[in-house]
Design an enzyme around this catalytic site. Structure first.
Site, mmCIF file in Angstrom:
data_model
loop_
_atom_site.group_PDB
_atom_site.id
_atom_site.type_symbol
_atom_site.label_atom_id
_atom_site.label_comp_id
_atom_site.label_asym_id
_atom_site.label_seq_id
_atom_site.Cartn_x
_atom_site.Cartn_y
_atom_site.Cartn_z
ATOM 1 N N ARG A 31 21.550 -67.286 -6.833
ATOM 2 C CA ARG A 31 22.153 -68.764 -6.670
ATOM 3 C C ARG A 31 21.898 -69.406 -5.666
ATOM 4 O O ARG A 31 21.423 -70.348 -5.476
ATOM 5 C CB ARG A 31 23.520 -68.579 -7.121
ATOM 6 N N ARG A 104 16.727 -51.288 8.044
ATOM 7 C CA ARG A 104 17.140 -50.348 6.799
ATOM 8 C C ARG A 104 16.609 -49.027 7.479
ATOM 9 O O ARG A 104 17.017 -48.098 6.758
ATOM 10 C CB ARG A 104 16.318 -50.761 5.701
HETATM 11 C C1 JUQ Z 1 11.601 -38.979 -3.730
HETATM 12 C C2 JUQ Z 1 11.971 -37.782 -4.515
HETATM 13 C C3 JUQ Z 1 12.952 -37.014 -4.240
HETATM 14 C C4 JUQ Z 1 13.126 -38.597 -0.321
HETATM 15 C C5 JUQ Z 1 13.876 -37.506 0.222
HETATM 16 C C6 JUQ Z 1 14.652 -36.419 -0.784
HETATM 17 C C7 JUQ Z 1 14.087 -36.493 -1.991
HETATM 18 C C8 JUQ Z 1 12.680 -40.907 0.128
HETATM 19 C C9 JUQ Z 1 11.916 -41.815 0.142
HETATM 20 C C10 JUQ Z 1 13.378 -43.621 -0.152
HETATM 21 C C11 JUQ Z 1 13.781 -45.031 -0.242
HETATM 22 C C12 JUQ Z 1 12.864 -47.373 0.087
HETATM 23 C C13 JUQ Z 1 12.390 -48.075 1.449
HETATM 24 C C14 JUQ Z 1 16.494 -40.973 -0.667
HETATM 25 C C15 JUQ Z 1 9.322 -38.308 2.036
HETATM 26 C C16 JUQ Z 1 9.585 -37.660 0.638
HETATM 27 C C17 JUQ Z 1 13.160 -37.276 -2.530
HETATM 28 C C18 JUQ Z 1 12.807 -38.307 -1.683
HETATM 29 C C19 JUQ Z 1 11.700 -39.153 -2.480
HETATM 30 N N1 JUQ Z 1 12.589 -39.659 0.300
HETATM 31 N N2 JUQ Z 1 12.192 -43.113 0.091
HETATM 32 C C20 JUQ Z 1 12.653 -46.037 -0.073
HETATM 33 C C21 JUQ Z 1 12.257 -47.141 -0.952
HETATM 34 O O1 JUQ Z 1 13.034 -49.028 1.905
HETATM 35 O O2 JUQ Z 1 11.321 -48.052 1.896
HETATM 36 O O3 JUQ Z 1 14.651 -45.522 -0.676
HETATM 37 N N3 JUQ Z 1 14.391 -42.712 -0.190
HETATM 38 C C22 JUQ Z 1 14.200 -41.468 -0.169
HETATM 39 O O4 JUQ Z 1 15.129 -40.687 -0.278
HETATM 40 C C23 JUQ Z 1 11.777 -39.320 1.658
HETATM 41 C C24 JUQ Z 1 10.114 -39.064 0.875
#
Ligand code: JUQ
Length: 145
Positions: A31, A104
């Site tokens: 919005r 972030r």
């Molecule tokens: C995928 C599957 C399992 C992860 C940590 C633990 C388990 C993340 C990577 C995010 C985002 C957001 C952004 C909460 C190196 C292995 C996981 C897993 C990932 N990891 N990215 C990213 C997109 O703003 O860039 O939310 N969250 C994760 O875990 C680390 C990855």
């Protein structure tokens, strides 16, 4: 029996409310910046809020699955504490990303570490369950050996 999972249910419900909050923020941002569906592009301020919500949603099923696996097979209290911290990290991630991509990062790393912890507890819990079944002879019976 239910007292063994009530904290997990509480954290799950908190997570669902948090997801609803993120979705509402996207509606407000649409919005404010006049971005009509199905478009997802607009000013950077809008796209950051939109991406923050999409990214949190993407990891929500993984979070819920590991929260419950870890809570049921390992320890409800430890898993619930990790769960609440994960939700707190995701809230800070959402607020940080709404300000700038750089802001972030710290909460993102925290949420990733907490997810790894829940995955590790899940693995340990599953291993111990198999181990106990093996020791009791149940596992060999189950596998038909
Ligand atoms: C995928 C599957 C399992 C992860 C940590 C633990 C388990 C993340 C990577 C995010 C985002 C957001 C952004 C909460 C190196 C292995 C996981 C897993 C990932 N990891 N990215 C990213 C997109 O703003 O860039 O939310 N969250 C994760 O875990 C680390 C990855």
């Amino acid at each position: 029996m239910l007292d063994q999972v009530v904290c997990l249910a509480a954290v799950t419900t908190m997570g669902v409310l948090e997801q609803a909050y993120f979705s509402l923020q996207v509606i407000y941002a649409r919005r404010k910046f006049s971005v009509s569906p199905p478009s997802t592009s607009g000013p950077p301020q809008f796209e950051r809020v939109f991406r923050a919500q999409v990214n949190c949603s993407e990891y929500f099923p993984i979070f819920i699955a590991t929260l419950w696996t870890s809570g049921v097979f390992f320890n409800q209290g430890v898993s619930s504490v990790c769960g609440v911290l994960y939700l707190y990290a995701r809230l800070r991630y959402f607020k940080g990303y709404s300000q700038s991509p750089q802001e972030r990062l710290a909460p993102l790393y925290l949420s990733a570490r907490l997810l790894w912890l829940l995955i590790a507890f899940s693995c340990v819990g599953i291993f111990l369950c198999f181990w106990r079944m093996y020791a009791d002879g149940d596992l060999l019976q189950l596998l038909g050996a």
